[in-house]
Design a protein around this motif. Structure first.
Motif, PDB file in Angstrom:
ATOM      1  N   CYS A 306      30.855  43.986  19.920  1.00 42.97           N
ATOM      2  CA  CYS A 306      32.125  43.836  20.625  1.00 42.97           C
ATOM      3  C   CYS A 306      32.691  45.233  20.851  1.00 42.97           C
ATOM      4  O   CYS A 306      32.697  46.059  19.946  1.00 42.97           O
ATOM      5  CB  CYS A 306      33.089  42.998  19.786  1.00 42.97           C
ATOM      6  SG  CYS A 306      34.685  42.808  20.556  1.00 42.97           S
ATOM      7  N   CYS A 311      39.243  44.163  17.273  1.00 44.16           N
ATOM      8  CA  CYS A 311      39.236  42.820  17.860  1.00 44.16           C
ATOM      9  C   CYS A 311      39.197  41.747  16.770  1.00 44.16           C
ATOM     10  O   CYS A 311      38.518  41.896  15.758  1.00 44.16           O
ATOM     11  CB  CYS A 311      37.992  42.694  18.735  1.00 44.16           C
ATOM     12  SG  CYS A 311      37.967  41.242  19.765  1.00 44.16           S
ATOM     13  N   HIS A 313      38.170  38.803  17.631  1.00 45.99           N
ATOM     14  CA  HIS A 313      37.130  37.935  18.219  1.00 45.99           C
ATOM     15  C   HIS A 313      37.646  36.506  18.407  1.00 45.99           C
ATOM     16  O   HIS A 313      36.928  35.545  18.166  1.00 45.99           O
ATOM     17  CB  HIS A 313      35.856  37.903  17.366  1.00 45.99           C
ATOM     18  CG  HIS A 313      35.404  39.249  16.885  1.00 45.99           C
ATOM     19  ND1 HIS A 313      35.258  40.330  17.715  1.00 45.99           N
ATOM     20  CD2 HIS A 313      35.063  39.678  15.636  1.00 45.99           C
ATOM     21  CE1 HIS A 313      34.843  41.375  17.003  1.00 45.99           C
ATOM     22  NE2 HIS A 313      34.729  41.011  15.749  1.00 45.99           N
ATOM     23  N   CYS A 319      35.755  39.938  24.886  1.00 48.14           N
ATOM     24  CA  CYS A 319      35.242  40.097  23.516  1.00 48.14           C
ATOM     25  C   CYS A 319      33.728  39.830  23.483  1.00 48.14           C
ATOM     26  O   CYS A 319      33.261  38.789  23.951  1.00 48.14           O
ATOM     27  CB  CYS A 319      35.978  39.141  22.577  1.00 48.14           C
ATOM     28  SG  CYS A 319      35.151  38.893  21.000  1.00 48.14           S
TER      29      CYS A 319
HETATM   30 ZN   LIG Z   1      35.723  40.813  19.750  1.00 43.39          ZN
END
Ligand SMILES: [Zn+2]
Ligand SMILES: Nc1nc2c(ncn2[C@@H]2O[C@H](COP(=O)(O)OP(=O)(O)OP(=O)(O)O)[C@@H](O)[C@H]2O)c(=O)[nH]1
Length: 343
Positions: A306, A311, A313, A319
């Motif tokens: 990613c 992030c 996710h 993403c």
């Molecule tokens: Zn991510």
């Protein structure tokens, strides 16, 4: 792998029976899954199999008379291998390990089929072994008192998944539920049933499900995990009345220093079924799940690369992890991740 090493491997495999070969290849598949290639070119399954065989031979044929045995208890400087006390000799052994021993000293650890572990808080790339070679981890929850919470199941599942062992779920204290309440309580477990985890509905009190549980654990090296009070000891007692006394003795013995060496963390039931019970197993999945630990349990997310370093996710457009679900990342693993994040 060149033709010479292929011949060596074929020779070694021809000396084994079908069962041994299957076990070895399963073990190699687990090693492959959990090791990252150093030079970008992963070892083939055959190369890993040969490596495992050579590792085993090297340990067993080291200097002096060597015997092999199973680690049944681990202390700070010594461990018990079957009934003998041995010096750890610098090896990080875990209960359940098969080890080579010479002159009451551990000489080496034979390749592990599975390894239950936790991340080393001091070193994010290292792991601390909890128990080795467990075939099956039985997650015990209770239908009532304490009420059923699924978060703990996910905590255990990620550790079991990483270990390579099988997981099963036992819902105990079914006798406390009215027939009408059963369906609603059990609908909480549909995600686990859908991914093929065996679920046994049981009651140590009424003995419902005990024969199914006995069949499930038969011949395996097992661990029973679950919150305090869900009925792990009661279920073990229902399986074998002599065993619960032993496990009780172990839990009362914690912290008594060297006297604990007279006990074993590995208990034998009928038909070669063995149960591992250690403080490490008892504390598995308890305590705060840190972001670092979560990351450690989902190594395949790293491989999805990613591009956002912070992030979650979950909702971020673009993403890389979300884009890999259903391909590099198993959908049920991603669902487990989401459930753990949302609690
Ligand atoms: Zn991510
Ligand atoms: N009604 C009912 N009570 C049960 C059942 N199984 C266990 N219990 C009761 O639940 C309580 C806790 O049981 P234990 O077997 O000690 O639970 P445990 O999971 O081993 O607990 P720890 O040793 O603290 O980890 C005891 O009072 C048991 O009698 C069951 O199937 N039905």
């Amino acid at each position: 792998m060149n033709s010479k090493t292929q011949r060596i491997l074929a020779q070694k495999l021809s000396e084994m029976d079908g069962n041994e070969r299957r076990t070895l290849y399963k073990q190699a598949a687990k090693v492959k899954k959990h090791t990252r290639s150093k030079n970008g070119k992963p070892d083939s399954l055959d190369e890993i199999v040969l490596g495992l065989l050579e590792q085993e031979e090297a340990i067993v044929s080291s200097d002096g008379p060597t015997s092999t045995g199973t680690v049944v208890w681990v202390g700070r400087k010594t461990c018990r291998v079957d009934s003998d006390e041995c010096a750890l000799n610098g090896h990080r052994v875990a209960v359940g390990d098969s080890v080579a021993v010479a002159e009451d000293r551990v000489q080496g650890i034979l390749p592990r089929k599975t390894l239950l572990s936790r991340p080393d808080p001091g070193n994010p790339n290292a792991e601390l072994p909890i128990a080795a070679n467990i075939d099956l981890v039985v997650i015990v929850v209770s239908a009532m008192s304490p009420p059923l919470h699924v978060r703990i199941i996910d905590r255990y599942l990620i550790a079991i998944e990483r270990s390579g062992a099988q997981a099963a779920l036992v819902v105990n204290k079914l006798d406390l539920l009215e027939a009408a309440e059963r369906a609603e309580e059990l609908s909480k477990l549909s995600a686990y049933r859908d991914v093929g985890i065996p679920i046994i509905l049981a009651s140590a009190e009424s003995r419902e499900g005990i024969s199914a549980l006995r069949e499930l654990v038969c011949g395996k090296l097992c661990a029973f995990v679950g919150h305090s009070g869900v009925g792990k000891s009661s279920l073990l007692n229902a399986l074998d009345p002599g065993l619960a006394e032993l496990t009780g003795a172990v839990s009362e013995g914690y912290g008594r220093g060297r006297h604990t060496t007279t006990w074993s963390s590995l208990h034998e039931l009928e038909a070669g079924t063995r149960i591992i019970d250690t403080p490490g197993i008892r504390s598995l999945g308890l305590g705060e799940l840190t972001a670092q630990e979560l990351k450690w349990h989902f190594p395949e997310f790293d491989e999805a690369r990613c591009k956002f370093s912070d992030c979650t996710h979950t909702h971020e457009p673009g993403c890389g992890v979300k884009a890999s679900v259903g391909r590099r990342i198993r959908p049920d693993r991603y669902d487990t991740y989401l459930r753990l994040l949302s609690c």
